[in-house]
Scaffold this motif. Structure first.
Motif, PDB file in Angstrom:
ATOM      1  N   MET A  61     -37.583 -11.386-116.057  1.00 15.10           N
ATOM      2  CA  MET A  61     -36.721 -10.404-115.391  1.00 15.10           C
ATOM      3  C   MET A  61     -37.220 -10.201-113.960  1.00 15.10           C
ATOM      4  O   MET A  61     -38.370  -9.814-113.758  1.00 15.10           O
ATOM      5  N   ASN A  62     -36.401 -10.500-113.003  1.00 23.37           N
ATOM      6  CA  ASN A  62     -36.828 -10.502-111.605  1.00 23.37           C
ATOM      7  C   ASN A  62     -36.376  -9.262-110.842  1.00 23.37           C
ATOM      8  O   ASN A  62     -35.836  -9.360-109.737  1.00 23.37           O
ATOM      9  N   TYR A  63     -36.597  -8.103-111.444  1.00 21.66           N
ATOM     10  CA  TYR A  63     -36.261  -6.843-110.795  1.00 21.66           C
ATOM     11  C   TYR A  63     -37.537  -6.122-110.398  1.00 21.66           C
ATOM     12  O   TYR A  63     -38.522  -6.119-111.144  1.00 21.66           O
ATOM     13  N   VAL A  64     -37.502  -5.500-109.225  1.00 23.26           N
ATOM     14  CA  VAL A  64     -38.658  -4.762-108.745  1.00 23.26           C
ATOM     15  C   VAL A  64     -38.205  -3.447-108.126  1.00 23.26           C
ATOM     16  O   VAL A  64     -37.127  -3.364-107.525  1.00 23.26           O
ATOM     17  N   ILE A  65     -38.988  -2.399-108.324  1.00 23.39           N
ATOM     18  CA  ILE A  65     -38.777  -1.108-107.665  1.00 23.39           C
ATOM     19  C   ILE A  65     -39.559  -1.127-106.354  1.00 23.39           C
ATOM     20  O   ILE A  65     -40.733  -1.519-106.326  1.00 23.39           O
ATOM     21  N   ARG A  66     -38.929  -0.700-105.281  1.00 23.24           N
ATOM     22  CA  ARG A  66     -39.605  -0.624-103.983  1.00 23.24           C
ATOM     23  C   ARG A  66     -39.109   0.605-103.228  1.00 23.24           C
ATOM     24  O   ARG A  66     -38.106   1.227-103.604  1.00 23.24           O
ATOM     25  N   ALA A  67     -39.795   0.934-102.148  1.00 27.73           N
ATOM     26  CA  ALA A  67     -39.359   2.038-101.290  1.00 27.73           C
ATOM     27  C   ALA A  67     -38.050   1.664-100.606  1.00 27.73           C
ATOM     28  O   ALA A  67     -37.867   0.524-100.173  1.00 27.73           O
ATOM     29  N   ALA A  68     -37.140   2.640-100.528  1.00 22.27           N
ATOM     30  CA  ALA A  68     -35.872   2.400 -99.845  1.00 22.27           C
ATOM     31  C   ALA A  68     -36.098   2.271 -98.343  1.00 22.27           C
ATOM     32  O   ALA A  68     -37.033   2.843 -97.775  1.00 22.27           O
ATOM     33  N   ARG A  69     -35.213   1.511 -97.696  1.00 21.39           N
ATOM     34  CA  ARG A  69     -35.258   1.293 -96.255  1.00 21.39           C
ATOM     35  C   ARG A  69     -33.908   1.645 -95.643  1.00 21.39           C
ATOM     36  O   ARG A  69     -32.886   1.656 -96.358  1.00 21.39           O
ATOM     37  N   PRO A  70     -33.853   1.921 -94.338  1.00 20.81           N
ATOM     38  CA  PRO A  70     -32.567   2.247 -93.699  1.00 20.81           C
ATOM     39  C   PRO A  70     -31.496   1.191 -93.942  1.00 20.81           C
ATOM     40  O   PRO A  70     -30.314   1.506 -94.066  1.00 20.81           O
ATOM     41  N   GLU A  85     -41.139  16.741 -98.945  1.00 12.63           N
ATOM     42  CA  GLU A  85     -40.969  15.306 -98.748  1.00 12.63           C
ATOM     43  C   GLU A  85     -39.980  14.756 -99.764  1.00 12.63           C
ATOM     44  O   GLU A  85     -39.852  15.271-100.877  1.00 12.63           O
ATOM     45  N   LEU A  86     -39.291  13.694 -99.374  1.00 10.65           N
ATOM     46  CA  LEU A  86     -38.382  12.981-100.268  1.00 10.65           C
ATOM     47  C   LEU A  86     -38.794  11.518-100.302  1.00 10.65           C
ATOM     48  O   LEU A  86     -38.892  10.864 -99.258  1.00 10.65           O
ATOM     49  N   TYR A  87     -39.061  11.024-101.499  1.00  8.90           N
ATOM     50  CA  TYR A  87     -39.405   9.622-101.673  1.00  8.90           C
ATOM     51  C   TYR A  87     -38.244   8.954-102.414  1.00  8.90           C
ATOM     52  O   TYR A  87     -37.961   9.296-103.561  1.00  8.90           O
ATOM     53  N   LEU A  88     -37.573   8.043-101.750  1.00  5.16           N
ATOM     54  CA  LEU A  88     -36.383   7.396-102.308  1.00  5.16           C
ATOM     55  C   LEU A  88     -36.739   5.955-102.639  1.00  5.16           C
ATOM     56  O   LEU A  88     -37.199   5.194-101.767  1.00  5.16           O
ATOM     57  N   LEU A  89     -36.553   5.587-103.892  1.00  3.33           N
ATOM     58  CA  LEU A  89     -36.870   4.242-104.374  1.00  3.33           C
ATOM     59  C   LEU A  89     -35.590   3.513-104.765  1.00  3.33           C
ATOM     60  O   LEU A  89     -34.586   4.149-105.123  1.00  3.33           O
ATOM     61  N   VAL A  90     -35.619   2.185-104.707  1.00  2.60           N
ATOM     62  CA  VAL A  90     -34.470   1.388-105.134  1.00  2.60           C
ATOM     63  C   VAL A  90     -34.926   0.288-106.086  1.00  2.60           C
ATOM     64  O   VAL A  90     -36.085  -0.140-106.073  1.00  2.60           O
ATOM     65  N   LEU A  91     -33.981  -0.149-106.912  1.00  2.90           N
ATOM     66  CA  LEU A  91     -34.179  -1.267-107.823  1.00  2.90           C
ATOM     67  C   LEU A  91     -33.543  -2.496-107.184  1.00  2.90           C
ATOM     68  O   LEU A  91     -32.341  -2.513-106.932  1.00  2.90           O
ATOM     69  N   GLU A  92     -34.344  -3.524-106.933  1.00  2.00           N
ATOM     70  CA  GLU A  92     -33.853  -4.723-106.257  1.00  2.00           C
ATOM     71  C   GLU A  92     -33.931  -5.939-107.175  1.00  2.00           C
ATOM     72  O   GLU A  92     -34.940  -6.148-107.863  1.00  2.00           O
ATOM     73  N   ASP A  93     -32.861  -6.730-107.183  1.00  2.52           N
ATOM     74  CA  ASP A  93     -32.873  -8.032-107.832  1.00  2.52           C
ATOM     75  C   ASP A  93     -33.539  -8.991-106.860  1.00  2.52           C
ATOM     76  O   ASP A  93     -32.966  -9.328-105.815  1.00  2.52           O
ATOM     77  N   SER A  94     -34.740  -9.418-107.155  1.00  2.00           N
ATOM     78  CA  SER A  94     -35.492 -10.222-106.187  1.00  2.00           C
ATOM     79  C   SER A  94     -34.881 -11.607-105.980  1.00  2.00           C
ATOM     80  O   SER A  94     -35.144 -12.255-104.966  1.00  2.00           O
ATOM     81  N   CYS A 130     -33.498   5.937-107.318  1.00  3.25           N
ATOM     82  CA  CYS A 130     -34.022   7.182-107.873  1.00  3.25           C
ATOM     83  C   CYS A 130     -34.809   7.900-106.788  1.00  3.25           C
ATOM     84  O   CYS A 130     -35.146   7.298-105.756  1.00  3.25           O
ATOM     85  N   GLN A 131     -35.082   9.185-107.008  1.00  5.52           N
ATOM     86  CA  GLN A 131     -35.692  10.003-105.968  1.00  5.52           C
ATOM     87  C   GLN A 131     -36.789  10.898-106.556  1.00  5.52           C
ATOM     88  O   GLN A 131     -36.741  11.267-107.729  1.00  5.52           O
ATOM     89  N   ILE A 132     -37.759  11.234-105.705  1.00  6.79           N
ATOM     90  CA  ILE A 132     -38.821  12.169-106.059  1.00  6.79           C
ATOM     91  C   ILE A 132     -38.967  13.137-104.891  1.00  6.79           C
ATOM     92  O   ILE A 132     -39.070  12.712-103.735  1.00  6.79           O
ATOM     93  N   PHE A 133     -38.981  14.433-105.193  1.00  4.88           N
ATOM     94  CA  PHE A 133     -39.147  15.463-104.176  1.00  4.88           C
ATOM     95  C   PHE A 133     -40.543  16.066-104.321  1.00  4.88           C
ATOM     96  O   PHE A 133     -40.925  16.494-105.410  1.00  4.88           O
ATOM     97  N   GLY A 134     -41.288  16.111-103.202  1.00  2.64           N
ATOM     98  CA  GLY A 134     -42.652  16.622-103.258  1.00  2.64           C
ATOM     99  C   GLY A 134     -42.727  18.074-103.677  1.00  2.64           C
ATOM    100  O   GLY A 134     -43.578  18.458-104.484  1.00  2.64           O
ATOM    101  N   GLN A 135     -41.825  18.893-103.143  1.00  6.34           N
ATOM    102  CA  GLN A 135     -41.826  20.318-103.467  1.00  6.34           C
ATOM    103  C   GLN A 135     -40.468  20.906-103.125  1.00  6.34           C
ATOM    104  O   GLN A 135     -40.007  20.788-101.992  1.00  6.34           O
ATOM    105  N   VAL A 136     -39.807  21.522-104.087  1.00  8.50           N
ATOM    106  CA  VAL A 136     -38.507  22.141-103.833  1.00  8.50           C
ATOM    107  C   VAL A 136     -38.704  23.583-103.369  1.00  8.50           C
ATOM    108  O   VAL A 136     -39.738  24.200-103.615  1.00  8.50           O
ATOM    109  N   GLY A 137     -37.709  24.088-102.672  1.00  3.24           N
ATOM    110  CA  GLY A 137     -37.726  25.492-102.275  1.00  3.24           C
ATOM    111  C   GLY A 137     -38.362  25.772-100.935  1.00  3.24           C
ATOM    112  O   GLY A 137     -38.573  26.934-100.590  1.00  3.24           O
ATOM    113  N   GLN A 138     -38.684  24.736-100.158  1.00  3.32           N
ATOM    114  CA  GLN A 138     -39.264  24.951 -98.835  1.00  3.32           C
ATOM    115  C   GLN A 138     -38.200  25.043 -97.759  1.00  3.32           C
ATOM    116  O   GLN A 138     -38.216  25.941 -96.921  1.00  3.32           O
ATOM    117  N   ARG A 139     -37.270  24.092 -97.796  1.00  5.85           N
ATOM    118  CA  ARG A 139     -36.231  24.074 -96.763  1.00  5.85           C
ATOM    119  C   ARG A 139     -35.252  25.226 -96.956  1.00  5.85           C
ATOM    120  O   ARG A 139     -34.818  25.860 -96.018  1.00  5.85           O
TER     121      ARG A 139
END
Length: 333
Positions: free
Chosen positions: A1-10, A58-67, A76-85
């Motif tokens: 299976m040639n799928y990998v999770i990586r950091a999203a890019r613009p 902080e917001l960390y946005l990840l993507v699933l890529e077919d290599s 998918c996304q991960i938020f460092g701490q909610v309720g600050q903004r």
């Protein structure tokens, strides 16, 4: 299976936008709005580049890529701490008890109370898998990769973590819960409120939402029936969260009434049980696992095999771009 999770890019904007159009509404963290998604990608890029080693907005946005093809097939996304903004609002289900001496009876009424209890928690969310890739456990890879990211960057996340599950949406794209509760005070449809929240944040909730408790018994049956109930497409996600150690503790989303699941970060199974090793070499025998490596923008995660001697299989080494001497975190599949 040639799928990998990586950091999203613009450059992933168009792919993420195309997936956002497939969500069917009620997916606040993945709005089908290019401007909002571009802002998310820019925020994520800054978060990956940040040197803060403590929980923050902080917001960390990840993507699933077919290599093999380079196609992005999930996110998918991960938020460092909610309720600050802006404050993080939930409804908490509580009980109002009253006693009548004359009747000799005690009455218990369930109520919804507007709450900021979860301010300061970290959050996992925004998980979406393209319909063409819904096989082979890729949803599990997306979901659990977030916990390995947290395990590899533990100082950046709070002691408590939450996940909001989308609530019940009807065939017309409306929300029975919104129509029975908040819609009465806002003069806008669920779709309008949901889109506004996704693009501009929920400060308007603080401005307009009444602060007094809402008695559940006074709501229409259509709204009562969906309180704390996940969208049918989210039931598998709820089971995965429960398997990780999350629980429903009577917090629900203020828009659609979907359940908010919570856990202690260090007790989330894939954080608690993650093993951190140095790769000794390549080997084809070992335990089926999720394997992650890299920090921040260099984070990568895939399915693979980890040997008792610290070896990993060749495909994983290729997808993760690592070899002997590199550090990985892994959790049994």
């Amino acid at each position: 299976m040639n799928y990998v999770i990586r950091a999203a890019r613009p450059g992933d904007l168009q792919s993420i936008y195309e997936m956002a159009k497939l969500t069917g509404g009620g997916f606040t963290n993945l709005p089908p709005d290019k401007k909002a998604l571009r802002a998310k990608l820019e925020r994520a890029e800054a978060s990956f580049a940040s040197d803060r080693e403590y929980p923050s907005d902080e917001l960390y946005l990840l993507v699933l890529e077919d290599s093999d093809t380079g196609e992005v097939r999930g996110t998918c996304q991960i938020f460092g701490q909610v309720g600050q903004r802006w404050p993080f609002y939930s409804y908490r289900i509580g009980t109002d008890s009253k006693h009548s001496e004359q009747l000799g009876r005690t009455f218990h009424a369930q109520i919804l109370m507007l709450s900021n209890d979860l301010n300061g928690a970290s959050e996992v969310g925004g998980l979406f898998l393209h319909p063409a890739a819904r096989a082979g456990g890729l949803g599990l890879l997306l979901a659990r990769s977030r916990y390995l990211f947290i395990a590899r960057h533990r100082a950046r996340f709070g002691d408590r973590i939450l996940a909001e599950l989308r609530g019940v949406i009807d065939e017309a794209g409306g929300s029975p819960f919104w129509d029975g509760v908040a819609g009465k005070f806002f003069g806008m449809s669920f779709q309008e409120a949901d889109q506004f929240n996704a693009v501009h944040g929920n400060q308007f909730i603080a401005d307009l939402m009444p602060k007094h408790p809402v008695y559940i018994a006074m709501l229409p049956e259509s709204a009562r029936a969906v309180i704390g109930v996940p969208h049918p497409s989210g039931r598998a996600a709820m089971r995965m969260l429960e398997n990780e150690g999350f629980a429903f503790e009577d917090y629900i989303d203020i828009f659609d009434g979907g359940p908010t699941m919570t856990a202690r970060t260090d007790q989330v199974m894939s954080v608690r049980d993650a093993k951190h090793i140095e790769v000794t070499g390549i080997g084809e025998e070992g335990e089926e696992a999720l394997i992650a490596t890299g920090r921040l923008a260099d984070f990568r995660c895939c399915f693979g095999k980890v040997g008792a001697d610290g070896t990993i299989d060749a495909d994983s080494a290729r997808l993760l771009r690592i070899g002997a001497g590199d550090g990985v975190s892994w959790i049994g599949r």
